[in-house]
Each structure stands twice: as structure tokens, then as C-alpha cells.
Enzyme design. Structure first.
Site, PDB file in Angstrom:
ATOM      1  N   GLU A   9      -3.805   7.533  -3.665  1.00 38.34           N
ATOM      2  CA  GLU A   9      -3.611   6.214  -3.065  1.00 38.34           C
ATOM      3  C   GLU A   9      -3.403   5.155  -4.147  1.00 38.34           C
ATOM      4  O   GLU A   9      -4.119   5.132  -5.144  1.00 38.34           O
ATOM      5  CB  GLU A   9      -4.851   5.882  -2.233  1.00 38.34           C
ATOM      6  CG  GLU A   9      -4.865   4.518  -1.587  1.00 38.34           C
ATOM      7  CD  GLU A   9      -6.152   4.266  -0.820  1.00 38.34           C
ATOM      8  OE1 GLU A   9      -6.199   4.588   0.371  1.00 38.34           O
ATOM      9  OE2 GLU A   9      -7.124   3.778  -1.432  1.00 38.34           O
TER      10      GLU A   9
ATOM     11  N   TYR B 285       0.851  -1.190   0.000  1.00 41.29           N
ATOM     12  CA  TYR B 285       0.000   0.000   0.000  1.00 41.29           C
ATOM     13  C   TYR B 285       0.887   1.239   0.000  1.00 41.29           C
ATOM     14  O   TYR B 285       1.896   1.312   0.712  1.00 41.29           O
ATOM     15  CB  TYR B 285      -0.893   0.017   1.240  1.00 41.29           C
ATOM     16  CG  TYR B 285      -1.694   1.298   1.391  1.00 41.29           C
ATOM     17  CD1 TYR B 285      -2.978   1.388   0.883  1.00 41.29           C
ATOM     18  CD2 TYR B 285      -1.145   2.420   2.026  1.00 41.29           C
ATOM     19  CE1 TYR B 285      -3.710   2.559   0.998  1.00 41.29           C
ATOM     20  CE2 TYR B 285      -1.863   3.594   2.142  1.00 41.29           C
ATOM     21  CZ  TYR B 285      -3.147   3.667   1.627  1.00 41.29           C
ATOM     22  OH  TYR B 285      -3.855   4.830   1.732  1.00 41.29           O
TER      23      TYR B 285
END
Length: 380
Positions: free
Chosen positions: A189, A102
């Protein structure tokens, strides 16, 4: 403002962040054609502005153009969290994924800078990772307009626990930082950021949110807005100079000032109620804005009572009172209304409302409790 995954990944490529080839499709035929172009093995992914696509069946990995078409037929038209899927992307999916991570960038007011949030666990909500394994959340902050080269380099190799990926991850961090700053993002993101069996590191998914207040200087970003994905009431409110967000409660709220609106919603929750919306009528509210606010509130069939909480400063309470009276003349207001006015011209506003058979309260706590009782069908 939110954009779709396919738009996010197009922006990623502009900033040197690799992503697998993809094609946008709005019909099963287009899905099949794209799958043929990419050799058959593809992912068909719903494009909606909500999470949980995979759990809802909105993401399918297939191994032939025929399977891709069938997936397109299933996904196009399905509803995910109340939003109808009108488009999908077909993503080349030949490479085997070895590891998922991530990588996100946020505006961090607490740190007074732009913070990177990283984790060697990708493909799941970062909130879940933070709750389950907080030690796997890595964070560092840029407190100036320059990319934090030294901090980023110290973290780049840790995402995949492989020094061979350190340089490509560093380049992706650099690109994400510049994209974030130059396009006035509030969130950027990549989840997951993957390492595949070809030795590549790339963005398999992307999410970008933008600061609405900066869109005036980002016409290329404003052009990416998808009105089909936005609440029409929220669009109408914005055009009228109101800040409005629909929620799932039964107490309609009309407040002046974002902070007071948030506090009002919190107090409703504290006393066991449920707000139906966030609605900030702003400063210097004209009667016309109040009328529009009532139109938005009464349009919601779930609203059982309306709470008006005004702390007059720039916003004059008599203007609000005038708007309430005008609304009663124009709209069939058969929903009970509780009003709390305080501050500039509050006495004048309350005097104007004296003969209108409306429920008033001196304090916010009193007003909230009356609105909750009325929403339950009880006497205030």
C-alpha cells in the site's frame, strides 16, 4: 508479517517506485544530524507497526534541525496504541504536495487474482473513503501472473486527474505488482501517493504485509522482522507450533482448526461475550502443545474463563484430554474451564476427564453460554 515504513520504502526503490530521501534515527542527535543533511525542512515519523501515528503526535513536520531534534525527543519513547516508539525516520520535505492519492495491491480471493485498489483521495484510511465516497474507489484485477497493462493504463491518469502523471503512475503500478508477486506479499500500500510541485509522483508513505507461510523462501524479508514490534506470546506460540493472536476480551479460547476457531469467536460475540484470543492448537495436537496453550491463556490477567472447543478429526480428543490433565498437574489452573469435545475419540476423552471436576458441554452453544456466565462470575 509486517515491516516498518522505512523498510517498505527501501523495497519500493528496488522496484523503481520513487520515494523521498530518508534516514533512520534512534536518538535525538541522529534526528538533528539527518535534518541538517536534508536542509532542515523534514518530517519526523515514528516507526511502529500500528496506524494512527499522526493523530497520536507521532508525525511532525519541522523547518530546522533544532526543531527536528525537539520532535525526536518528543516522539522517541512515546507510546502509540501500547507500542513504545524506539526509532523514527527523518524524511526530506522540501517539495510542496499538490495532490494526494491512494494506491494499494491485495491478494483478492474473491476475484481469484491480485487486485489494485486506487483512489484520488489519499492520506486517509481507505475504509473511510469507501464508506464516505464509494464512487471514488477504483478497482481492477490481474487474473494471471502478467501485469494487467491495459487495465492499469486505463486507470493511471485518473488518480491525479492529470494525463501528465499517467506514465509515472503506470510505472509505479508496474513496480508494485512485481514487488507484490516476487516477495509473497499479502498487502502492498502507498498512502499517500503524491504529486508535488516539482512534477514528481512518489510514495510518501508505505505499508507492506507478507504471507507468513511463504517466508521460508524469502530469507531477505524474514530478516526484516522486528521482534520488538511483535507480541512475545505470539512469537512463543509460533515456536511451539500454535497459532495465537491476543485480543481484548475475557474468555480464553483453545480450539483446533482456524475455521473452527473463528466460528467459536463469532459465537462468543453472538451470545454477548468477548474472546481474549485466537488460539488454534492445530492437528495431531500432543499433550505438550495443550500444556503450552494453557500457559499462554493463563498468562493473560484478563482471562476469567477458558473455553476448549475441539472437533476431533486428525486431532484426537483423548490427546487433548491428556493435555488438559497434564496441564492441571503442572500449572495452577484456578480459572474455570468449559470443555466441549466432539469427533475422534471424544467418548474416550470425556471418560478421562470425568473425575477431573471440569465443566463439559455437548454443544458449542451450550459451552459458549457457560463460559460467558463463568466470566461474569455467575454459575454455569
Amino acid at each position: 508479517m509486517k515491516i516498518h515504513e522505512y523498510q517498505a520504502k527501501e523495497l519500493f526503490r528496488e522496484y523503481g517506485i520513487p520515494a523521498p530521501p530518508q534516514a533512520l534515527a534512534i536518538t535525538p542527535d541522529e534526528v538533528q544530524t539527518a535534518a541538517e543533511r536534508y536542509g532542515g525542512t523534514v518530517a519526523v515519523k515514528a516507526q511502529v507497526h500500528v496506524g494512527g501515528r499522526g493523530k497520536a503526535g507521532g508525525i511532525q513536520v519541522v523547518k530546522s534541525p533544532a526543531e527536528a531534534r525537539a520532535a525526536g525527543e518528543k516522539i522517541l519513547g512515546m507510546e502509540i496504541k501500547g507500542i513504545t516508539v524506539k526509532k523514527v525516520i527523518v524524511v526530506e520535505s522540501h517539495a510542496e504536495i499538490l495532490k494526494e492519492a491512494y494506491l494499494g495491491v491485495i491478494l483478492d480471493r474473491g476475484e481469484k487474482g491480485i487486485s489494485f485498489i486506487c483512489s484520488p483521495e489519499g492520506g486517509v484510511d481507505i475504509e473511510e473513503v469507501a464508506e464516505r465516497t464509494p464512487d471514488k474507489i477504483l478497482k481492477f484485477t490481474a487474473t494471471s501472473s502478467e501485469f494487467p497493462e491495459e487495465k492499469a493504463r486505463a486507470h493511471a491518469g485518473r488518480l491525479f486527474d492529470d494525463e501528465a502523471t499517467a506514465e509515472p503512475v503506470l510505472e509505479i503500478m508496474r513496480g508494485l505488482f512485481h514487488l507484490f508477486r516476487e516477495k509473497d506479499c499479502s498487502l502492498a500500500e502507498i498512502n499517500p501517493l503524491v504529486q508535488n510541485d516539482r512534477g514528481e509522483v512518489m510514495a510518501l508513505d508505505g505499508k507492506i504485509n507478507f504471507d507468513d507461510n511463504a517466508l521460508f523462501r524469502q530469507p531477505d524479508i524474514e530478516a526484516l522482522r522486528d521482534p520488538d514490534e511483535e507480541d512475545p506470546d505470539e512469537i512463543e506460540a509460533k515456536e511451539a507450533g500454535l497459532s495465537f493472536v491476543s485480543l481484548d476480551g475475557d474468555i480464553g479460547c483453545m480450539v483446533n482448526g482456524a475455521g473452527l476457531a473463528m466460528a467459536t469467536m463469532d459465537i462468543i460475540q453472538h451470545y454477548g461475550g468477548r474472546p481474549a484470543n485466537f488460539l488454534d492448537v492445530g492437528g495431531s495436537s500432543s499433550p505438550e502443545k495443550v500444556v503450552k496453550a494453557f500457559e499462554l491463556l493463563t498468562r493473560n490477567p484478563n482471562v476469567r474463563s477458558i473455553l476448549i472447543n475441539i472437533f476431533g478429526g486428525i486431532t484426537r480428543c483423548d490427546d487433548i484430554a491428556n493435555g488438559i490433565l497434564e496441564s492441571r498437574r503442572r500449572i495452577d489452573l484456578d480459572i474455570p474451564i468449559v470443555i466441549r469435545l466432539s469427533g475422534t475419540n471424544a467418548d474416550k476423552g470425556l471418560e478421562m476427564l470425568k473425575d477431573a471436576s471440569l465443566i463439559t458441554a455437548e454443544t458449542l452453544a451450550e459451552a459458549v453460554q457457560k463460559a460467558i456466565a463463568l466470566a461474569k462470575g455467575e454459575d454455569a
